[in-house]
Design a protein around this motif. Structure first.
Motif, PDB file in Angstrom:
ATOM      1  N   ARG B 401       0.831  -1.190   0.000  1.00  0.00           N
ATOM      2  CA  ARG B 401       0.000   0.000   0.000  1.00  0.00           C
ATOM      3  C   ARG B 401       0.876   1.255   0.000  1.00  0.00           C
ATOM      4  O   ARG B 401       0.640   2.194  -0.756  1.00  0.00           O
TER       5      ARG B 401
ATOM      6  N   VAL C  30     -10.730   2.385  11.365  1.00  0.00           N
ATOM      7  CA  VAL C  30     -11.352   2.371  10.041  1.00  0.00           C
ATOM      8  C   VAL C  30     -11.832   0.952   9.781  1.00  0.00           C
ATOM      9  O   VAL C  30     -11.059   0.003   9.859  1.00  0.00           O
ATOM     10  N   ALA C  32     -12.537  -1.314   7.192  1.00  0.00           N
ATOM     11  CA  ALA C  32     -12.338  -1.450   5.752  1.00  0.00           C
ATOM     12  C   ALA C  32     -13.273  -2.524   5.191  1.00  0.00           C
ATOM     13  O   ALA C  32     -13.800  -2.369   4.095  1.00  0.00           O
ATOM     14  N   SER C  52     -13.695   4.522  -4.489  1.00  0.00           N
ATOM     15  CA  SER C  52     -12.384   4.494  -3.842  1.00  0.00           C
ATOM     16  C   SER C  52     -12.562   4.414  -2.326  1.00  0.00           C
ATOM     17  O   SER C  52     -13.424   5.096  -1.756  1.00  0.00           O
ATOM     18  N   GLY C  53     -11.824   3.548  -1.675  1.00  0.00           N
ATOM     19  CA  GLY C  53     -11.903   3.400  -0.219  1.00  0.00           C
ATOM     20  C   GLY C  53     -13.012   2.465   0.221  1.00  0.00           C
ATOM     21  O   GLY C  53     -13.287   2.323   1.409  1.00  0.00           O
ATOM     22  N   LYS C  56     -11.929  -2.663  -1.697  1.00  0.00           N
ATOM     23  CA  LYS C  56     -11.661  -3.647  -2.743  1.00  0.00           C
ATOM     24  C   LYS C  56     -10.276  -4.274  -2.584  1.00  0.00           C
ATOM     25  O   LYS C  56     -10.130  -5.495  -2.590  1.00  0.00           O
ATOM     26  N   SER C  57      -9.275  -3.411  -2.432  1.00  0.00           N
ATOM     27  CA  SER C  57      -7.912  -3.943  -2.304  1.00  0.00           C
ATOM     28  C   SER C  57      -7.789  -4.785  -1.056  1.00  0.00           C
ATOM     29  O   SER C  57      -7.138  -5.838  -1.054  1.00  0.00           O
ATOM     30  N   GLU C 179      -6.425  -3.509 -10.039  1.00  0.00           N
ATOM     31  CA  GLU C 179      -6.395  -2.450 -11.058  1.00  0.00           C
ATOM     32  C   GLU C 179      -5.276  -2.662 -12.070  1.00  0.00           C
ATOM     33  O   GLU C 179      -4.408  -1.811 -12.241  1.00  0.00           O
ATOM     34  N   HIS C 211     -11.453  -0.044 -11.743  1.00  0.00           N
ATOM     35  CA  HIS C 211     -12.287   1.145 -11.966  1.00  0.00           C
ATOM     36  C   HIS C 211     -12.634   1.255 -13.434  1.00  0.00           C
ATOM     37  O   HIS C 211     -13.311   2.168 -13.854  1.00  0.00           O
TER      38      HIS C 211
HETATM   39  N1  LIG Z   1      -3.071   0.893   6.875  1.00  0.00           N
HETATM   40  C1  LIG Z   1      -4.231   1.523   6.922  1.00  0.00           C
HETATM   41  N2  LIG Z   1      -4.542   2.324   7.972  1.00  0.00           N
HETATM   42  C2  LIG Z   1      -5.700   2.930   8.058  1.00  0.00           C
HETATM   43  N3  LIG Z   1      -6.636   2.829   7.147  1.00  0.00           N
HETATM   44  C3  LIG Z   1      -6.420   2.056   6.086  1.00  0.00           C
HETATM   45  C4  LIG Z   1      -5.217   1.372   5.907  1.00  0.00           C
HETATM   46  N4  LIG Z   1      -5.270   0.654   4.769  1.00  0.00           N
HETATM   47  C5  LIG Z   1      -6.496   0.924   4.216  1.00  0.00           C
HETATM   48  N5  LIG Z   1      -7.170   1.770   5.017  1.00  0.00           N
HETATM   49  C6  LIG Z   1      -8.525   2.230   4.780  1.00  0.00           C
HETATM   50  O1  LIG Z   1      -9.333   1.141   4.489  1.00  0.00           O
HETATM   51  C7  LIG Z   1     -10.310   1.518   3.536  1.00  0.00           C
HETATM   52  C8  LIG Z   1     -10.316   0.538   2.401  1.00  0.00           C
HETATM   53  O2  LIG Z   1      -9.099   0.649   1.689  1.00  0.00           O
HETATM   54  P1  LIG Z   1      -8.815  -0.075   0.309  1.00  0.00           P
HETATM   55  O3  LIG Z   1      -7.424   0.204  -0.098  1.00  0.00           O
HETATM   56  O4  LIG Z   1      -9.228  -1.484   0.436  1.00  0.00           O
HETATM   57  O5  LIG Z   1      -9.812   0.668  -0.669  1.00  0.00           O
HETATM   58  P2  LIG Z   1      -9.973   0.485  -2.227  1.00  0.00           P
HETATM   59  O6  LIG Z   1     -11.386   0.145  -2.440  1.00  0.00           O
HETATM   60  O7  LIG Z   1      -8.936  -0.417  -2.750  1.00  0.00           O
HETATM   61  O8  LIG Z   1      -9.729   1.948  -2.766  1.00  0.00           O
HETATM   62  P3  LIG Z   1      -9.049   2.423  -4.130  1.00  0.00           P
HETATM   63  O9  LIG Z   1     -10.037   2.184  -5.204  1.00  0.00           O
HETATM   64  O10 LIG Z   1      -8.799   3.856  -3.947  1.00  0.00           O
HETATM   65  O11 LIG Z   1      -7.822   1.604  -4.280  1.00  0.00           O
HETATM   66  C9  LIG Z   1     -10.000   2.912   3.119  1.00  0.00           C
HETATM   67  O12 LIG Z   1     -10.908   3.783   3.791  1.00  0.00           O
HETATM   68  C10 LIG Z   1      -8.599   3.144   3.607  1.00  0.00           C
HETATM   69  O13 LIG Z   1      -8.458   4.478   4.010  1.00  0.00           O
END
Ligand SMILES: Nc1ncnc2c1ncn2[C@@H]1O[C@H](COP(=O)(O)OP(=O)(O)OP(=O)(O)O)[C@@H](O)[C@H]1O
Ligand SMILES: [Mg+2]
Lengths: 305, 406, 239
Positions: B401, C30, C32, C52-53, C56-57, C179, C211
């Protein structure tokens, strides 16, 4: 913006090694001192009726628990009875570098006493001759030439020549110290340069960020150089302090081991100044080298993308 | 593959890597020199002392061989007594003194040694022949410095006296001697003129001062198939026997002589130790700095390696390999550098006045040197282990990340 | 071609049961993932989409044993992979899961061929075999002529294809891609989508986060996430 790229102890350690090299043996005028309180004054030619007086090394007194006034036996050869003598005085060794490693005991006898004891009647090893002060140094030379020409079974040497000859050991040690000192300085310089350069390299991302933020190459380079110089100077200051503490320890240790008041390591202001200025120069060189590399490289390459 | 990765990581920043290797080389050179100094004196002194097979030296009480002018009387009885001990197989008595020699109008003082040619362990014959066994001083063998100082050659006849006087001829004893051989003295400094003659001849020449007296007797203790430890114990037993049997003398074994010399030269050993330790620390510091730098830059890459299935041990190994490679390169370079500087430093110290020609300060002893270099290699590998451990423990998801953000 | 096979029967290859993942960020927590359940069958081509957020990841990492859930279970090939030791998880990623990232993440010091050989070397494949297979995989992704090139000498699309070849190195049962077209232009992205479809046609189960509308459309099944939950799933198995 501050760039913190060096941890001071690294540099301090290096400067410590830098100082370990050129530490000098303090040269002091050798002169043994009488430290005991003589119960009978040591006067040349004074002949006691039965028991003669001698002066002994402070070391014998310490090691054998002998004190002024004690009666000892003295003989020219082990296993023979010899004769009784009384300890009149204690003598402390002079701070003579050429004597440092000699650990044997010494006693002092009146000349006639030693001649009789060793059956060397009317014999001496050498005379010391003092020239009248008004005669001047040229008189010494002509006297030497005269004595050596006539050669009454003697050879005359000027005191200064004897001093040169007897300090040869010391000179060798001194040359060795200089060599080791030189090697240590070169080595420390390389180490310092290596570590400073590596530490500046560690900041490549920060430098890239600064450049991307629009700071000029000049500003970035100057800040890198200034940072390296400041850290090098601070580090060498700490190193000098550690070096100073080390000289105290070294002196205490060797003075005890060799039982001499000689100074073994000496941190003079000149040496400290040398160490600090050398680190400063190295700091600037390392900073400049690193800065030159960093500002020439495009910021994006620095970021590794 | 891990080796390829480690190698590639080092090649990525050639300047940096070269610098670290150079620094390590200097640390290695310093370490080698200091190990050579610390172990060399002892080894060289031991081989010098034992070169002629004598393990014990018997001197006037409380003195070192030829360190003072002291001598012991009743020498024949003493030597005979030593020879009665079943474990002693050879005894070589000798008497040392200073004499005045002259040929034509050249004169010098020289160290004169009375020995028994058949058993002596003091010199090696290099030209001519041994002096014939005699009770009157007629033939002598001399060293190169002697010949040089007097401009003499083999076959010359010299004037030897106990006093330096031309005018006071009658005061000293005098003799005419023929120079029959050239020798190299093992324990006499090379620049000092020295001569050797049969022991009875020199004793007779010195008159009352030499009658039945010797300065030193060297004794050789029988060696058999026993192990070294038992042999040492046997020598020590003989040594103690001599001292209790003859209170007028001191018996010094090779071991105690080495200890005494080491005490006198402790300074050099300690200097060597401190500088050696310092260079080890610096070697470690250099490797740690370089490897942490490279790890910090590659934390993301390493996380990717972990993500695609490289185990922690794999990452650890790859990074420690970097330290090992740096160490190997630095040490190889440092070995050459160290040997050259050791030679230079040795010539400086060899100028010490009064040292036997065969004594060296810096001696290449493979075992000690490999041990030291091995230590440096291990140290530099372990130094890489600290950053490597940090890299191996990276939290994969988190690092990926962060890499995506960077 | 050789490539990846897998039998397209009905048993789920991968199941998540009510998985949760929290991150402690200073004072706040958070969430997730707030309890996600999903079953993916062998041979499926699944796209995960969402704002985003939305998590997914995070979900993808849990499915690939890159990360572990705080609660819930992940079953892969009939085995619970949510409580594996680091060594077991690493072994699983090496042999059974192929990972593809948005930014390719190739080893910059290795050539394309070496990058593909790396996981096989880790798995202990003999040098000759790994070279042969790596060359074959690079040909399969269309880079048979570029084997000796470094990542910096390749375009983004080419790098991503090398990354796909690397993911396939040990014949995984599952390909996870986060992605994969995120850094590519439309045309290159389309080529990559075609490649992934070809792999899926050869039997490989693919799960990708995207996306990219084009990529999502090409998937048989689309899972939509919002605030750490699945809000829509076009192909959920009736369980
Ligand atoms: N190490 C961390 N500490 C705090 N919050 C985290 C951490 N890693 C992820 N998050 C939070 O967890 C949530 C999900 O994150 P994730 O990366 O899975 O989103 P995503 O759907 O992949 O977004 P994107 O499309 O932008 O990649 C987000 O709100 C992110 O801010
Ligand atoms: Mg994401």
């Amino acid at each position: 913006m501050r760039l913190r790229f060096l941890r001071a102890p690294h540099v301090a350690l290096l400067c410590c090694s830098l100082l370990a090299g050129p530490s000098l043996l303090g040269a002091q005028t050798p002169r043994d001192t009488v430290i005991g309180t003589p119960t009978v004054p040591l006067a040349p030619g004074r002949v006691a009726p039965s028991v003669r007086g001698i002066a002994i090394d402070e070391r014998i007194a310490q090691d054998a628990g002998v004190r002024v006034g004690d009666t000892l036996r003295i003989a020219a050869e082990a296993g023979t009875t010899g004769e009784p003598v009384v300890v009149d005085a204690l003598v402390r060794r002079s701070a003579d570098p050429s004597e440092v490693a000699r650990s044997e005991y010494r006693v002092r006898l009146h000349l006639d006493h030693l001649q009789r004891l060793t059956n060397a009647i009317d014999r001496v090893d050498r005379f010391a001759v003092a020239v009248r002060p008004e005669a001047g140094p040229s008189a010494v030379d002509s006297l030497l030439a005269g004595v050596n020409h006539v050669a009454f079974g003697f050879r005359a040497h000027a005191s200064r020549d004897v001093a040169v000859e007897s300090s040869r050991t010391f000179q060798v040690v001194d040359r060795f110290h200089r060599a080791i000192g030189g090697i240590t300085i070169v080595a420390s310089a390389v180490f310092l340069l290596c570590i400073l350069l590596l530490k500046v390299e560690e900041r490549r991302r920060a430098v890239a960020a600064l450049r991307l933020a629009g700071l000029s190459r000049r500003t970035v380079a100057l800040s890198v150089i200034a940072e390296a110089a400041v850290v090098a100077v601070l580090g060498s200051g700490v190193g000098a302090a550690i070096g100073w503490v080390a000289t105290l320890a070294v002196n205490a240790h060797y003075q005890r081991v060799f039982r001499t008041p000689l100074t073994f390591a000496l941190l003079t202001p000149r040496i400290a100044l040398f160490a600090v200025s050398l680190s400063l120069v190295l700091g600037i060189v390392a900073g400049a080298l690193a800065a030159w590399r960093l500002v020439r490289t495009p910021p994006l390459t620095l970021l590794g993308r | 593959m891990r080796t390829t990765l480690a190698w590639a990581a080092l090649r990525r920043h050639p300047m940096r890597t070269l610098l670290a290797i150079f620094g390590l080389a200097i640390a290695a050179a310093l370490l080698i020199d200091m190990v050579m100094l610390a172990t060399g004196m002892r080894a060289s002194f031991r081989s010098l002392l034992t070169s002629q097979g004598y393990q014990l030296r018997v001197t006037p009480k409380g003195t070192l061989p030829f360190d003072t002018e002291a001598s012991v009387g009743g020498a024949s009885a003493l030597v005979a007594s030593l020879r009665t001990h079943p474990d002693i197989d050879r005894v070589s008595p000798s008497l040392g003194t200073t004499v005045q020699v002259s040929i034509g109008d050249r004169a010098t003082s020289a160290f004169a040694l009375g020995t028994t040619a058949a058993v002596q362990g003091e010199y090696l014959l290099q030209g001519g022949r041994e002096a014939a066994v005699d009770t009157v001083l007629r033939e002598v063998v001399v060293n190169a410095a002697f010949l040089e100082r007097l401009g003499a050659t083999l076959g010359d006849t010299l004037d030897v006296g106990t006093e330096r006087s031309a005018q006071l001829r009658q005061a000293g004893r005098r003799a005419q001697v023929v120079l029959v051989g050239v020798v190299r003295f093992l324990y006499v400094p090379p620049g000092l003129p020295a001569m050797a003659a049969p022991l009875p001849a020199l004793q007779q020449f010195l008159g009352a001062a030499g009658r039945d007296r010797i300065s030193l007797a060297m004794a050789s203790v029988r060696v058999d198939g026993r192990d070294a430890e038992a042999q040492l114990a046997r020598i020590e037993a003989v040594r103690q026997w001599i001292e209790t049997e003859h209170p007028r003398v001191t018996a010094i074994s090779t071991e105690t002589a080495i200890v005494q010399v080491e005490e006198r030269l402790a300074y050099f050993r300690q200097l060597a130790f401190i500088l050696g330790a310092l260079s080890l620390v610096i070697g470690v510091l250099l490797v740690t700095t370089l490897v942490s730098l490279s790890v910090n830059e590659r934390l993301g890459e390493l996380a990717v390696l972990r993500a695609i299935g490289v185990p922690q041990a794999g990452v650890l190994q790859q990074i420690m390999l970097e330290g090992l490679m740096l160490g190997l390169a630095g040490i190889t370079l440092g070995l050459g550098l160290g040997l050259v500087t050791a030679r230079w430093l040795n010539t400086i110290l060899r100028d010490f006045p009064g040292l036997p020609a065969d004594l060296d300060f810096f001696v290449w002893s493979p075992e000690a040197a490999w041990k030291a270099l091995g230590m440096l290699l291990i140290a530099s590998t372990v130094a890489g282990a600290i950053p490597a451990w940090r890299a191996a423990r990276v939290r994969v998801a988190q690092a990926l990340r962060e890499e995506a953000v960077a | 071609m050789t490539a990846p096979t897998g039998n397209r029967d009905g048993t789920p290859l991968l199941e998540a049961h009510d998985v949760q993942r929290r991150y402690e960020a200073g004072e706040s927590t958070v969430h997730a993932l707030r309890g996600v359940s999903v079953a993916i069958r062998r041979g499926e081509f699944v796209a995960i989409v969402g704002a985003s957020g939305s998590g997914k990841s995070t979900l993808l990492h849990l499915l690939g044993a890159v990360d572990a859930p705080d609660a819930g279970r992940v079953i892969f090939e009939g085995r619970d992979i949510s409580r594996l030791s680091d060594a077991e998880a690493t072994r699983l990623r090496l042999l059974r899961v192929g990972l593809v990232f948005q930014r390719f993440y190739l080893m910059p010091t290795l050539s394309a061929l070496e990058n593909v050989m790396l996981p096989m070397a880790e798995a202990g494949l003999a040098p000759a075999a790994r070279r042969a297979r790596a060359e074959e995989l690079l040909r399969y992704v269309g880079l048979g002529e570029r084997t000796g090139h470094r990542p910096t000498q390749l375009s983004g699309g080419e790098q991503q294809r090398v990354a796909v070849a690397r993911a396939l190195a040990n014949e995984p049962a599952l390909l996870l891609a986060d992605e994969p077209t995120g850094e590519l232009d439309a045309a290159t992205g389309a080529a990559l989508i075609a490649l992934l479809q070809r792999l899926n046609a050869d039997g490989l189960t693919c799960v990708l986060v995207t996306h990219d509308a084009a990529l999502a459309q090409s998937a048989q099944r689309v899972i939509t996430m919002k605030d750490g939950r699945i809000v829509q799933d076009t192909g959920a198995s009736p369980s």
